[in-house]
Scaffold this active site. Sequence first.
Site, PDB file in Angstrom:
ATOM      1  N   MET A  31      38.311  36.048  39.684  1.00 45.27           N
ATOM      2  CA  MET A  31      38.258  35.359  40.979  1.00 45.27           C
ATOM      3  C   MET A  31      36.801  35.149  41.385  1.00 45.27           C
ATOM      4  O   MET A  31      36.489  34.959  42.563  1.00 45.27           O
ATOM      5  CB  MET A  31      39.020  36.157  42.043  1.00 45.27           C
ATOM      6  CG  MET A  31      40.504  36.287  41.686  1.00 45.27           C
ATOM      7  SD  MET A  31      41.575  36.538  43.095  1.00 45.27           S
ATOM      8  CE  MET A  31      41.024  38.114  43.658  1.00 45.27           C
ATOM      9  N   HIS A  38      33.087  42.413  35.069  1.00 41.34           N
ATOM     10  CA  HIS A  38      33.541  41.147  34.458  1.00 41.34           C
ATOM     11  C   HIS A  38      32.758  40.862  33.176  1.00 41.34           C
ATOM     12  O   HIS A  38      33.319  40.430  32.170  1.00 41.34           O
ATOM     13  CB  HIS A  38      33.301  39.962  35.404  1.00 41.34           C
ATOM     14  CG  HIS A  38      34.094  40.000  36.666  1.00 41.34           C
ATOM     15  ND1 HIS A  38      33.513  40.124  37.904  1.00 41.34           N
ATOM     16  CD2 HIS A  38      35.430  39.905  36.878  1.00 41.34           C
ATOM     17  CE1 HIS A  38      34.449  40.103  38.840  1.00 41.34           C
ATOM     18  NE2 HIS A  38      35.620  39.973  38.244  1.00 41.34           N
ATOM     19  N   ASP A 151      42.020  47.732  37.659  1.00 38.72           N
ATOM     20  CA  ASP A 151      43.295  47.211  38.168  1.00 38.72           C
ATOM     21  C   ASP A 151      44.375  47.553  37.145  1.00 38.72           C
ATOM     22  O   ASP A 151      44.971  46.659  36.535  1.00 38.72           O
ATOM     23  CB  ASP A 151      43.190  45.697  38.368  1.00 38.72           C
ATOM     24  CG  ASP A 151      42.103  45.331  39.359  1.00 38.72           C
ATOM     25  OD1 ASP A 151      42.295  45.563  40.552  1.00 38.72           O
ATOM     26  OD2 ASP A 151      41.040  44.845  38.927  1.00 38.72           O
TER      27      ASP A 151
HETATM   28  O1  PAF Z   1      41.882  40.718  38.726  1.00 43.05           O
HETATM   29  C1  PAF Z   1      41.662  39.595  39.226  1.00 43.05           C
HETATM   30  O2  PAF Z   1      40.523  39.181  39.444  1.00 43.05           O
HETATM   31  C2  PAF Z   1      42.838  38.718  39.621  1.00 43.05           C
HETATM   32  O3  PAF Z   1      43.908  39.472  40.066  1.00 43.05           O
HETATM   33  C3  PAF Z   1      43.267  37.748  38.505  1.00 43.05           C
HETATM   34  C4  PAF Z   1      43.754  38.492  37.277  1.00 43.05           C
HETATM   35  C5  PAF Z   1      42.096  36.846  38.124  1.00 43.05           C
HETATM   36  C6  PAF Z   1      44.403  36.853  39.005  1.00 43.05           C
HETATM   37  O4  PAF Z   1      44.027  36.116  40.115  1.00 43.05           O
END
Ligand code: PAF
Length: 254
Positions: A31, A38, A151
């Site tokens: 996002m 990331h 997550d």
């Molecule tokens: O983890 C995230 O950033 C979001 O939940 C994802 C997997 C991009 C879905 O919108």
Amino acid sequence: MTKVFQDLQEWMSFRGSAHFLNKKVGFVPTMGALHEGHLSLFRKSLSENDITVGSIFVNPTQFNNPEDLKKYPKDLEKDLNMLSQLGVDFLINPSFERIYPDSYRYKVVDNEISHDLCGKHRPGHFDGVLTVVMKLLNLVLPNRAYFGEKDYQQFLLVKEMAKAFFMSVEIIGCPTVRDETGLAMSSRNERLNDQQKILAADFARILKAPSSIESAQEKMAESGIKVDYIKEKWGRRFGAVHIGDVRLIDNIQV
Ligand code: PAF
């Protein structure tokens, strides 16, 4: 330079082109407001695949709190620079209308894993996550897709969804990246002030200390951290808290 696609028709016809023939494709959905967590996913994808595709889409259907959506950090230019420097090949960055031509009439719903932890505290959150991830996987058609273990519930749900729908993609979980205070990297950390950053580090420290759940809850409350839940499941200890108006989650193996 990472090539950006906003038009999904254009992306889909390119995805069907000879450029991808006999190539392994890795995918990292995000996002935006990219951080070292990331980047670790992108690096893994780059090392394991011929082509790496990312997505940046702040998905409204997974935000149960409109204020949280409004305040979600965004900096596309900075993100793009980071992706280009890493050597990420393609980025899809669609609008809501392009990702949801059905206006969210169709959803992917889980009836088990999502009923606990974050799903219990954020109604509809995982319906939004699973639906958008299904759409993105159908668009990118990757061989492998990478998700952070911060997550963990999301990772598990996506993995089970891919299995349930016979999707030919390998869902790969990657270890949580932490800053020097032990705090798990998260785009939401950007919204913490200096005082709140100290509390956020306390959250991570107390969560991983070898004490009972009750004692962890008490210690967090004493520090002024508002606890959503602390719970052990799937061999891990999960925690979600509010620090000011920022919701943070974390988990560790136990
Ligand atoms: O983890 C995230 O950033 C979001 O939940 C994802 C997997 C991009 C879905 O919108």
